[in-house]
Design an enzyme around this catalytic site. Structure first.
Site, mmCIF file in Angstrom:
data_model
loop_
_atom_site.group_PDB
_atom_site.id
_atom_site.type_symbol
_atom_site.label_atom_id
_atom_site.label_comp_id
_atom_site.label_asym_id
_atom_site.label_seq_id
_atom_site.Cartn_x
_atom_site.Cartn_y
_atom_site.Cartn_z
ATOM 1 N N CYS A 125 -24.957 3.330 8.640
ATOM 2 C CA CYS A 125 -25.734 2.932 7.458
ATOM 3 C C CYS A 125 -26.969 3.800 7.266
ATOM 4 O O CYS A 125 -27.397 4.026 6.138
ATOM 5 C CB CYS A 125 -26.124 1.459 7.573
ATOM 6 N N CYS B 127 -26.607 -1.957 -0.500
ATOM 7 C CA CYS B 127 -25.400 -2.496 0.144
ATOM 8 C C CYS B 127 -25.718 -3.835 0.805
ATOM 9 O O CYS B 127 -26.573 -3.899 1.690
ATOM 10 C CB CYS B 127 -24.874 -1.517 1.186
ATOM 11 N N LYS C 21 0.836 -1.207 0.000
ATOM 12 C CA LYS C 21 0.000 0.000 0.000
ATOM 13 C C LYS C 21 0.868 1.254 0.000
ATOM 14 O O LYS C 21 0.644 2.187 -0.770
ATOM 15 C CB LYS C 21 -0.912 0.016 1.233
ATOM 16 N N CYS D 150 -26.117 6.542 5.092
ATOM 17 C CA CYS D 150 -25.355 6.172 3.892
ATOM 18 C C CYS D 150 -26.269 6.094 2.673
ATOM 19 O O CYS D 150 -27.297 5.414 2.697
ATOM 20 C CB CYS D 150 -24.657 4.829 4.116
ATOM 21 N N CYS E 201 -18.672 4.629 6.722
ATOM 22 C CA CYS E 201 -18.606 3.160 6.763
ATOM 23 C C CYS E 201 -17.540 2.740 7.771
ATOM 24 O O CYS E 201 -16.502 2.175 7.421
ATOM 25 C CB CYS E 201 -18.303 2.610 5.371
#
Ligand code: SF4
Length: 312
Positions: free
Chosen positions: A297, A306, A220, A300, A290
């Site tokens: 949620c 989802c 990463k 969201c 998230c």
């Protein structure tokens, strides 16, 4: 952790979708490339490859992770754009659009404190690149705010390869504390800095393969360093936020168990022109909405589509 990637691509005139959400239209250039105008993507890569690759004691190819010997990004722009994936997640484009919308405020910690904000823009280009790499090394298992604080303390003393090598371990530990695993990071920073001085003239290498060969540098970090320091999109930088969200949204064909597995799974289908955007977008989304535990949620925009939505 994230990056803003426009500078190298702008300098080279390449077409690329980057984190346009992180920049104001018409804003002046910002980032390493602007301070180091000659270090556009091609030139930066050329500089790294011509001037700073080891001429002696070259690593044998077989000692490197095969996955990074020649990354897709290093093969050149355009090749991935032509690739048609055999599979792609349902609704991903709408989910991505929703995340962009939720992230439009650009007010997550990563937006102000990511690696592209931690280097000294007035330093020579190779010092800037070293500072980018160092901030990435400090950032693993560490909140952006803590990494930024450590970088501020290091930069106050003049942060170069030489200054780090002249700093004793105890002092270095005090300066970077409380970043996660700070004792190990002292060791890795010293070892990596010594290698950079001996083999790369104090610069950082310009390939993922060479970056991941440095102590304490993972995939990463390498992909982010390539993006932020060299302006090259070498792959998707996947951290715990990206890994978690990709699995929650089922953006991987099957459940993945590690960020590296997630990176490979995403790179199978995600259009290459989105690779540079995805890290910062999802990291900030993971910081604000998230969340790892008790995701928000209800707030969201993806809740209805989802698979992992908590509908309480
Ligand atoms: S609905 Fe919940 S789990 Fe799904 S992406 Fe949104 S915050 Fe994450």
């Amino acid at each position: 952790m994230c990056c803003r990637l426009e500078f190298g691509m702008k300098a080279s005139g390449m077409r690329m979708v980057t984190r346009s959400w992180s920049r104001e239209p018409g804003a002046g250039p910002r980032g390493i490339g602007e301070e180091a105008a000659p270090l556009g993507r091609g030139e930066a890569a050329a500089e790294g490859r011509k001037s700073h690759r080891p001429v002696k004691r070259q690593r044998k190819a077989q000692s490197l992770n095969v996955a990074y010997e020649v990354s897709d990004g290093e093969k050149g722009e355009g090749t991935e754009l032509l690739k048609v994936p055999s599979w792609e997640p349902q609704d991903w484009q709408q989910q991505l659009a929703n995340i962009r919308s939720m992230r439009s405020g650009k007010d997550a910690p990563v937006d102000q404190l990511g690696a592209e904000h931690c280097y000294d823009p007035s330093a020579p280009p190779k010092v800037q690149r070293y500072q980018v790499l160092l901030s990435l090394m400090l950032s693993s298992q560490t909140k952006d705010q803590v990494t930024a604080g450590a970088m501020q303390r290091l930069r106050a003393r003049g942060l170069t390869v030489d200054s780090i090598l002249q700093t004793d371990d105890s002092t270095l530990g005090t300066l970077i504390y409380p970043v996660g695993f700070w004792r190990n990071k002292v060791k890795y920073i010293k070892q990596t800095s010594a290698i950079l001085q001996q083999r790369y003239g104090g610069d950082i290498p310009a390939s993922v393969a060479e970056l991941v060969a440095l102590p304490g540098v993972g995939p990463k970090m390498a992909h982010l360093a390539m993006a932020v320091a060299w302006g090259t999109v070498s792959g998707i930088a996947v951290d715990t936020h990206v890994h978690r969200i990709a699995n929650r949204l089922k953006w991987t064909k099957k459940v993945t168990k590690s960020p590296e597995e997630t990176r490979r799974a995403l790179e199978e289908w995600l259009p290459r022109n989105l690779w540079s955007e995805i890290n910062g977008l999802l990291v900030g989304f993971g910081q604000q909405t998230c969340l790892p535990v008790r995701p928000r949620c209800q707030a969201c925009l993806n809740q209805a589509m989802c698979p992992a939505a908590q509908r309480l």
